[in-house]
Design a protein around this motif. Sequence first.
Motif, PDB file in Angstrom:
ATOM      1  N   UNK A 339       0.829  -1.200   0.000  1.00 14.58           N
ATOM      2  CA  UNK A 339       0.000   0.000   0.000  1.00 14.58           C
ATOM      3  C   UNK A 339       0.864   1.250   0.000  1.00 14.58           C
ATOM      4  N   UNK A 340       0.267   2.340  -0.368  1.00 12.12           N
ATOM      5  CA  UNK A 340       0.956   3.622  -0.253  1.00 12.12           C
ATOM      6  C   UNK A 340       1.188   3.919   1.219  1.00 12.12           C
ATOM      7  N   UNK A 341       2.270   4.631   1.538  1.00 13.14           N
ATOM      8  CA  UNK A 341       2.530   4.947   2.951  1.00 13.14           C
ATOM      9  C   UNK A 341       1.362   5.698   3.583  1.00 13.14           C
ATOM     10  N   UNK A 342       1.059   5.341   4.803  1.00 13.17           N
ATOM     11  CA  UNK A 342      -0.030   5.995   5.516  1.00 13.17           C
ATOM     12  C   UNK A 342       0.416   7.347   6.034  1.00 13.17           C
ATOM     13  N   UNK A 343      -0.560   8.209   6.327  1.00 12.64           N
ATOM     14  CA  UNK A 343      -0.257   9.500   6.919  1.00 12.64           C
ATOM     15  C   UNK A 343       0.320   9.302   8.320  1.00 12.64           C
ATOM     16  N   UNK A 344       1.162  10.207   8.739  1.00 11.28           N
ATOM     17  CA  UNK A 344       1.739  10.124  10.077  1.00 11.28           C
ATOM     18  C   UNK A 344       0.690  10.519  11.112  1.00 11.28           C
ATOM     19  N   UNK A 345       0.556   9.685  12.141  1.00  6.44           N
ATOM     20  CA  UNK A 345      -0.391   9.999  13.220  1.00  6.44           C
ATOM     21  C   UNK A 345       0.341   9.936  14.537  1.00  6.44           C
ATOM     22  N   UNK A 346      -0.153  10.701  15.502  1.00  4.58           N
ATOM     23  CA  UNK A 346       0.380  10.701  16.851  1.00  4.58           C
ATOM     24  C   UNK A 346      -0.364   9.630  17.655  1.00  4.58           C
ATOM     25  N   UNK A 347       0.408   8.832  18.393  1.00  4.30           N
ATOM     26  CA  UNK A 347      -0.174   7.745  19.176  1.00  4.30           C
ATOM     27  C   UNK A 347      -0.045   8.080  20.653  1.00  4.30           C
ATOM     28  N   UNK A 348      -1.163   8.072  21.372  1.00  2.00           N
ATOM     29  CA  UNK A 348      -1.194   8.424  22.789  1.00  2.00           C
ATOM     30  C   UNK A 348      -1.874   7.303  23.576  1.00  2.00           C
ATOM     31  N   UNK A 349      -1.480   7.093  24.842  1.00  2.00           N
ATOM     32  CA  UNK A 349      -2.168   6.099  25.683  1.00  2.00           C
ATOM     33  C   UNK A 349      -3.656   6.464  25.824  1.00  2.00           C
ATOM     34  N   UNK A 350      -4.483   5.442  25.862  1.00  2.00           N
ATOM     35  CA  UNK A 350      -5.916   5.700  26.005  1.00  2.00           C
ATOM     36  C   UNK A 350      -6.314   5.608  27.466  1.00  2.00           C
TER      37      UNK A 350
END
Length: 350
Positions: A339-350
């Motif tokens: 797949x095409x590279x995904x957009x960068x997202x910020x990952x935070x604890x839930x």
Amino acid sequence: MNHDTTPAPLSPRPLRHLTENQRQLMTSAQLKAHGVGAAAVQEQCRAGGPWQQLLPGVYLLHPGRPTSEERLHAVLLYASRAPERRGRPDGVPAQHTPGRPAYAEAVVSGLAALALHGFSAAPPLTSLDHIDVLVPRTRRLRSTGFARLIRTNALPTPVQRTGVPVAPVPRALADTVAQLSDAGAVRRLLTEAVRSGHCEPAAVVRELSQARLLARPHVVDAVDSLLAEGRSIAEDQLYAMVREHALPDPLWNVDLRLPGGPHLGGVDAFWPDHAVAVELDVRAPRLDGEATQGGRLRKREHLERLGITVVHIAPKKLRESLERQAAVVRTALMASGDRDPAAYVVVLPR
């Protein structure tokens, strides 16, 4: 010369023949078919006599306390009676095997059904004052004695437990909860239903909603506990799936958001290097409003537009086949390279 071809009536069988039946439980119609009339039945059921009437038209052919099984079958025989027509006595469905009546339009429900399903939180059958049985709304029979009739527009498809037609767990729970005001008892029954794997939370909530029980505060509190229990069990199974099938370790229970942008939503597992997320489908549709369900759909569409593959897994599928669900996730992880590279997202604890 005329010949009379009418067969001669059968001679009544001796009463001792009836007491040799495996179940020793018969209706007035069955007794009449054996040549035992109403007067003879009445004589056998006299005080101190060898028989007893358990319910209208249903007789136990031995003295003493009936067993739990006999009480169950007595209720079903009573609820299965055909209506009287032109002076004929009530009839019952024919027996398909000796001692095993084939009951028509009668299904055991409520606490008796839960006991038959093996619920430890349900009292034993011997202690129940009433046995609930579902019958079509058009039936004219009334509750009497230990038989409590529940009329319904549509009978559920029963399951067989010890030769007895029993309502599925979600329906039996709803019929039980309708009779209970003890919040603790309701919570224990609903929790056991999920914890012991009897059914999914959504199925229980659906039945409670159809029975219009979700307006009762103690039922709503129990449903909250039920959904929390269901999520906890599903999460444990998801951890086991990753561990037992050697999937890469994900980030567990995280929130996703765009850098400096809006919150994208929480997921139960996320593999950032593959842009794959897993979300457990533990919602209860009848509790969710349209806005909530629409929000879930928009969340999934938004993540997928950003190039993140979202795998939804129902708890039932995890319980039935961890291997198959692991294969679905592994396929999504392997396909990420195509797949095409995904957009960068910020990952935070839930």
